[in-house]
Motif scaffolding. Structure first.
Motif, PDB file in Angstrom:
ATOM      1  N   ALA A   1      74.606  16.376  34.093  1.00  0.00           N
ATOM      2  CA  ALA A   1      75.784  17.233  34.446  1.00  0.00           C
ATOM      3  C   ALA A   1      76.596  17.812  33.431  1.00  0.00           C
ATOM      4  CB  ALA A   1      76.277  17.024  35.646  1.00  0.00           C
ATOM      5  N   ILE A   2      76.600  16.204  32.893  1.00  0.00           N
ATOM      6  CA  ILE A   2      78.234  16.133  31.965  1.00  0.00           C
ATOM      7  C   ILE A   2      78.070  17.012  30.901  1.00  0.00           C
ATOM      8  CG2 ILE A   2      78.784  14.795  29.433  1.00  0.00           C
ATOM      9  CD1 ILE A   2      78.865  12.950  31.876  1.00  0.00           C
ATOM     10  N   GLY A   3      77.132  17.789  30.505  1.00  0.00           N
ATOM     11  CA  GLY A   3      77.289  19.194  29.055  1.00  0.00           C
ATOM     12  C   GLY A   3      77.738  20.078  30.483  1.00  0.00           C
ATOM     13  N   GLU A   4      77.680  20.182  31.930  1.00  0.00           N
ATOM     14  CA  GLU A   4      78.415  21.096  32.287  1.00  0.00           C
ATOM     15  C   GLU A   4      79.885  20.733  32.635  1.00  0.00           C
ATOM     16  OE1 GLU A   4      76.185  21.849  35.683  1.00  0.00           O
ATOM     17  OE2 GLU A   4      74.256  22.420  34.652  1.00  0.00           O
ATOM     18  N   SER A   5      80.634  19.959  32.065  1.00  0.00           N
ATOM     19  CA  SER A   5      81.881  19.294  33.005  1.00  0.00           C
ATOM     20  C   SER A   5      82.626  20.218  32.077  1.00  0.00           C
ATOM     21  CB  SER A   5      81.732  17.858  32.772  1.00  0.00           C
ATOM     22  OG  SER A   5      81.656  17.368  31.313  1.00  0.00           O
ATOM     23  N   ASP A   6      84.329  19.970  32.259  1.00  0.00           N
ATOM     24  CA  ASP A   6      84.953  20.431  31.810  1.00  0.00           C
ATOM     25  C   ASP A   6      85.509  20.368  30.370  1.00  0.00           C
ATOM     26  OD1 ASP A   6      85.659  22.387  33.947  1.00  0.00           O
ATOM     27  OD2 ASP A   6      87.154  20.437  34.279  1.00  0.00           O
ATOM     28  N   ASN A   7      84.991  19.533  30.056  1.00  0.00           N
ATOM     29  CA  ASN A   7      85.535  18.919  28.447  1.00  0.00           C
ATOM     30  C   ASN A   7      84.146  18.561  28.710  1.00  0.00           C
ATOM     31  OD1 ASN A   7      88.546  18.896  28.775  1.00  0.00           O
ATOM     32  ND2 ASN A   7      87.702  17.604  30.320  1.00  0.00           N
ATOM     33  N   PRO A   8      83.666  19.056  27.430  1.00  0.00           N
ATOM     34  CA  PRO A   8      81.354  18.129  27.867  1.00  0.00           C
ATOM     35  C   PRO A   8      82.123  17.209  26.656  1.00  0.00           C
ATOM     36  CG  PRO A   8      81.835  20.485  27.069  1.00  0.00           C
ATOM     37  CD  PRO A   8      83.282  20.166  27.693  1.00  0.00           C
ATOM     38  N   ARG A   9      82.283  17.702  25.438  1.00  0.00           N
ATOM     39  CA  ARG A   9      83.039  17.366  23.803  1.00  0.00           C
ATOM     40  C   ARG A   9      82.995  15.606  24.225  1.00  0.00           C
ATOM     41  NH1 ARG A   9      80.744  19.455  19.597  1.00  0.00           N
ATOM     42  NH2 ARG A   9      81.216  22.258  19.566  1.00  0.00           N
ATOM     43  N   VAL A  10      84.288  15.683  24.507  1.00  0.00           N
ATOM     44  CA  VAL A  10      84.842  14.251  24.822  1.00  0.00           C
ATOM     45  C   VAL A  10      83.972  13.600  25.947  1.00  0.00           C
ATOM     46  CG1 VAL A  10      86.936  12.852  26.270  1.00  0.00           C
ATOM     47  CG2 VAL A  10      87.398  14.802  24.690  1.00  0.00           C
ATOM     48  N   ALA A  11      83.529  13.831  26.818  1.00  0.00           N
ATOM     49  CA  ALA A  11      82.841  13.533  28.093  1.00  0.00           C
ATOM     50  C   ALA A  11      81.370  12.879  27.752  1.00  0.00           C
ATOM     51  CB  ALA A  11      82.535  14.510  29.043  1.00  0.00           C
TER      52      ALA A  11
END
Length: 426
Positions: free
Chosen positions: A362-372
């Protein structure tokens, strides 16, 4: 599970309701009633890494440079080396063949920066083979090695002096320069004169090889730092120095992380269990140890990086501390509510693995995927690590379930931590 906005609101504040006042009980030993639970790699599965956080494509020329240099090093070692010591000759031949075979394949890495790390390792191994062969055949490389080592030190000093952290924004400065900082730190360690080149290389050929390989690795590491910076700047037409912005952001985030961490201080660095419930033989015991141990280690690592002036890394590590605190909070609340205390079975381990995989994906679908992706990095090797333990028959089910439960809780806290970090970079 609390909502993302609730988690975000809690970051950087003091106070977690109901965390104090737990009666301490001994942790006990590592004995588990679940030692005979059978596990296979299929029960764990694999995790797909999120998109690489490096903000531009990494040119294939970086890999090609390592491959070409490795082949050049191995070409100086005969395939059937003539070495007076037969045992040494056999090992040199075996190492040469193994290293040469590695150069024909591509590493199975999801991020190009991770692939570069693998290639640097292969280049190091090739240099070790050559250094060992030369030492075993009477060649003393001590003086030449010292010169190369000093040359790397000089080049490293020049690189650091010119490193202005140029980027199109503070956010991109973190994404582009954090891996460069890591390479600079690695280079500093590699260029230290340890292991020292032996005074009698014929008697200690493998020590000589290790010394040669370490200097070669330092050269390769600095080259990657330089080329990654060039690759980023080559894709951005307008950049400015972001050094001051990163220092300011890292200080703000350090303060927020410190205040947040203070809310769980009573659960850190303990020799006794802070829970009334006996955790012996449960996944909860391993989960708590992982969650609290991670937070302690990450806090120390972030302190060292700030002291070394690695402020891009410090920004990411502040986010990792915030996610780590939230994972520990969830651990504490879960255990006090009776979670992670039941019987561990093959099915429970597999279910925990599924939840951890979903949280990471689900990290890849977050608002800030690169920082996440940078913040979630500590969980990404969990599946590979556990898979290797299972293959080697060292995997204890309760510990596996505890590690996977931590990966899930940590990953679920990452999007909010990433948002918190990004807001303080803007």
């Amino acid at each position: 599970m609390r909502s993302r906005r609730t988690v975000l609101t809690g970051l950087g504040t003091i106070g977690v309701t109901g965390l104090a006042g737990c009666a301490a009980l001994p942790f006990g030993d590592d004995h588990s009633d679940n030692e005979d639970v059978p596990l296979s790699t299929g029960d764990i599965g694999t995790v797909t890494w999120p998109e690489s956080p490096f903000p531009v494509a990494v040119p294939p020329s970086l890999v090609n440079a390592h491959r070409d240099r490795s082949r050049e090093l191995l070409a100086a070692v005969p395939s059937d080396p003539s070495v007076p010591n037969g045992a040494v000759a056999e090992e040199v031949q075996s190492d040469r063949e193994r290293t040469a075979n590695q150069l024909n394949g591509e590493p199975d890495e999801s991020w190009p920066t991770e692939a570069l790390s693998t290639w640097r390792g292969r280049r190091n191994e090739a240099a070790c083979v050559l250094g060992t062969y030369r030492a075993a055949t009477g060649k003393d490389d001590a003086e030449a090695l010292t010169e190369r080592q000093q040359g790397v030190r000089n080049d490293l000093a020049s690189f650091v002096a010119d490193h202005e952290y140029r980027a199109s924004s503070p956010l991109e400065a973190v994404l582009a320069h954090a891996p460069i900082e890591e390479l600079v730190g690695d280079c500093r360690r590699h260029v230290r004169p340890a292991p020292a080149y032996p005074s009698d290389p014929v008697a200690s050929p493998f020590q000589a090889g290790d010394a040669v390989g370490r200097v070669e690795l330092a050269r390769a590491t600095l080259a990657d730092a330089r080329r990654l910076r060039e690759a980023y700047l080559g894709e951005r037409s307008e950049t400015t120095a972001q050094w001051t912005a990163l220092i300011d952001a890292s200080r703000r985030l350090e303060y927020a992380a410190s205040r947040t961490r203070s809310s769980v201080t009573d659960f850190l660095d303990r020799e006794e269990s802070p829970f009334r419930t006996d955790l012996d033989g449960t996944a909860g015991r391993w989960l708590f140890r992982r969650a609290s141990g991670y937070l302690e280690a990450k806090t120390e690592e972030a302190r060292e990086h700030r002291n070394d002036g690695q402020f891009a890394a410090a920004v990411i590590e502040a986010g990792q501390i915030l996610a780590g605190v939230e994972a520990l909070r969830a651990t504490i609340n879960g255990i006090r509510d009776g979670a992670y205390l039941g019987e561990v079975t093959t099915e429970s381990v597999s279910g925990t693995a599924d939840r951890a995989r979903e949280a990471i994906t689900a990290i890849g679908e977050s608002d800030n995927p690169r920082v996440a992706a940078q913040i979630v990095r500590p969980t990404l090797g969990t599946f590979e690590y556990i898979t290797n333990l299972i293959k080697e028959h060292y995997a204890e089910a309760v510990r596996v379930e505890g590690d996977l439960a931590w990966a899930e809780l940590y990953a679920r806290a990452v999007p909010a931590a990433a948002e918190f970090v990004v807001e303080r970079l803007e």
